[in-house]
Enzyme design. Sequence first.
Site, PDB file in Angstrom:
ATOM      1  N   GLU A   1       0.830  -1.208   0.000  1.00  0.00           N
ATOM      2  CA  GLU A   1       0.000   0.000   0.000  1.00  0.00           C
ATOM      3  C   GLU A   1       0.868   1.263   0.000  1.00  0.00           C
ATOM      4  OE1 GLU A   1      -3.449   1.988   2.889  1.00  0.00           O
ATOM      5  OE2 GLU A   1      -2.041   0.508   3.676  1.00  0.00           O
TER       6      GLU A   1
ATOM      7  N   LYS B   1      -9.578   2.110  -2.927  1.00  0.00           N
ATOM      8  CA  LYS B   1     -10.062   1.662  -1.628  1.00  0.00           C
ATOM      9  C   LYS B   1     -11.392   2.342  -1.325  1.00  0.00           C
ATOM     10  CE  LYS B   1      -8.633   1.184   3.209  1.00  0.00           C
ATOM     11  NZ  LYS B   1      -7.631   1.542   4.226  1.00  0.00           N
TER      12      LYS B   1
ATOM     13  N   CYS C   1      -5.313  -2.732   3.064  1.00  0.00           N
ATOM     14  CA  CYS C   1      -5.142  -2.544   4.505  1.00  0.00           C
ATOM     15  C   CYS C   1      -6.393  -2.935   5.279  1.00  0.00           C
ATOM     16  CB  CYS C   1      -4.734  -1.093   4.775  1.00  0.00           C
ATOM     17  SG  CYS C   1      -4.215  -0.768   6.483  1.00  0.00           S
TER      18      CYS C   1
END
Length: 505
Positions: free
Chosen positions: A271, A327, A381
Site C-alpha cells: 500500500e 479503496k 489494509c
Amino acid sequence: MRRTPRPLSRLRGGRPPLRSLLLDLALGLIAALGLAPLGIWAATPLAMAALIWRLSPLPAAAVFWHVLAAGFGWFALSLSWITEPFLVDIARHGWMAPFALILMALGGALFWAVPAGVAARLSRGPAAQATAIAAALVLSDWLRGWIFTGFPWAQIGHAWIDTPVAQMAAWTGALGLGTLTMALAALPVLLRARAVMATALAAALLAGPWIAGTMRLAAPVPADRPVILRIVQPDAAQHLKWDPEWSTVFFQRLLDLSAEPGPRDLVIWPETAVNFLLEDADAVLPMMSQAAGAPLVMGIQRREGSRFFNSLATIVPGGQVTQVYDKFHLVPFGEYVPWGDALAHLGIGAFAARQGNGYSTGPGPQIMSAPDVPDFQPLICYEAIFPQHLRHLDQRPGWLLQATNDAWFGTLSGPYQHLDQARLRAIETGLPLVRAANTGVSAVVDARGRILDSLPLNQPGKIDAALPGALPATPWLAVGNVPVVTLLLLVLGLALWPRRRGRAA
C-alpha cells in the site's frame, strides 16, 4: 409472589466497589491474552467463564459496571496499538495517544456493557441471565462490525486463529468462533450444581470443532497454481516514508528487490508504496516495469480533479496502467473525515491521508486481473478486517490480495492481529491470501489460513512463492453470518422468555 421489575434506570446506578471492578478489569486483560501477539487461546474462554460466573447472581446495574470494567481491560490491551500512529510524529500528535486509547477502550467496553446490562435486566434466574449475557456479547461483536462504518477488530472469536477450531469459520465465519467461546463461558453457570457434567460437556463442545478442524487441516491441499508471485517488502519506516531523501532510498529498494534474479509472473508492492501520484508517474512507470520484469501490482495514491484516492494499479510491461482499484472502506478520521469538505475550511483533515484533506471512497469490491495470473480480489489494509466485503462479487476470484502499510501499527500487537484477521478471510472463503506489507508481516497464506511463507517485521526483502490453490466455495461464503446471528437471536429470545411469561402470569 410476583417480583417487582427493576427500573431500567438502575443501569446508571449501583456501581460496585472499586476493588471488585479491578478484578473484572484483570479478567478482561487476561481474556485479551488470547489474541496476537501472545495467542494464549485458552485464556479467552477461561477468563470469560470467570466473568460470566461472577455476573450470574448480580442485578442489572451491577452487571453493567462489571462488564464495562472487563470490556475496558479487553479493549485497552487488544487495541493498545492504537497509540502508535500518534507516535510517528510525537512532537505534534504524541499528546493524543493516551486519549485515543482510553476513548477506544471505553467505546468498545460500552458495546459490551450496554447489551449485557439490558440482557441482565430482562432475564430471570442465573442460567437465563448467563445465557442472555453470553449471546448479547457475541451479538455486540457482530453489531460493532457494521455500525458507524464498522470496526470488527478484537472480536472474541479471534483467539482461536492458531488452533484447529479456527476452521469452523469456513461454516460459521469469525462470529461462530465467538459463539463457541461464549457457549463455553456460560456452561459453568448453566450446570452450576453439576461440575463434572459441565466439564464433560465443555470438553465435548470443544472437542467437536477441534477434531473436525484437525481433519480439515490434514486433508489434501489443492495443487499450487503454475504462477510465481514476488512480494516485495521495502521496510519504509513511517516517520521516514515521506521524507524526500529517504523516499528515494525506499523507491530504489523497491526497484532492486523487484529486479533480483529469479522467475516471477507477478510482482506485488504494498500500500502507498511510492511518494508520488499515479498521474505524475509517467516518466518512471517504464523503469518500474523494467525492474519488475513482469506485470506489477502496486499501491499508489492518485488524483481525480480535487479528489484523492488510495489505490492499487496494475502495470504491464512497457509501463502501461491497465487497471486501477480504489479503496472504498476508509478509516474514519485516519483516511477521511466525516463532513470533510466543510471541516476542511477549519483546517481539519484526515490523519493518515498523505494527499489532500482525505481520501475519497472507491465504488466498492471488485475483481482485478493481470496477464497470465488468476483474477484476484484486492483488499487495501483495513478492508481485510471486514468479511462482508468478500461476499458481494459477480464472480469468485482465484485468490485474495491484501496490500497494506502496517508501519502505522507499531511492532507489538497491531501487525500480528491484522495478519490474523486476514488469515480468517482465507478460511471463510476457501481462497489463498497473499499479503504485501510495507514493514511486514508480508505473507503467503493458503486456503485454510496457514502461513506458508512470510517476512518478519522491519526487514526488507522479498518472497518468491507459487500461488496456492483454492478450495471449493465455503458454506459461509454462500450464507454469511445469517445462520449464526439467527441462532444467537433465538437463544437470546429463549433466555428472556421466562421473564416475559412471568410478567403475564
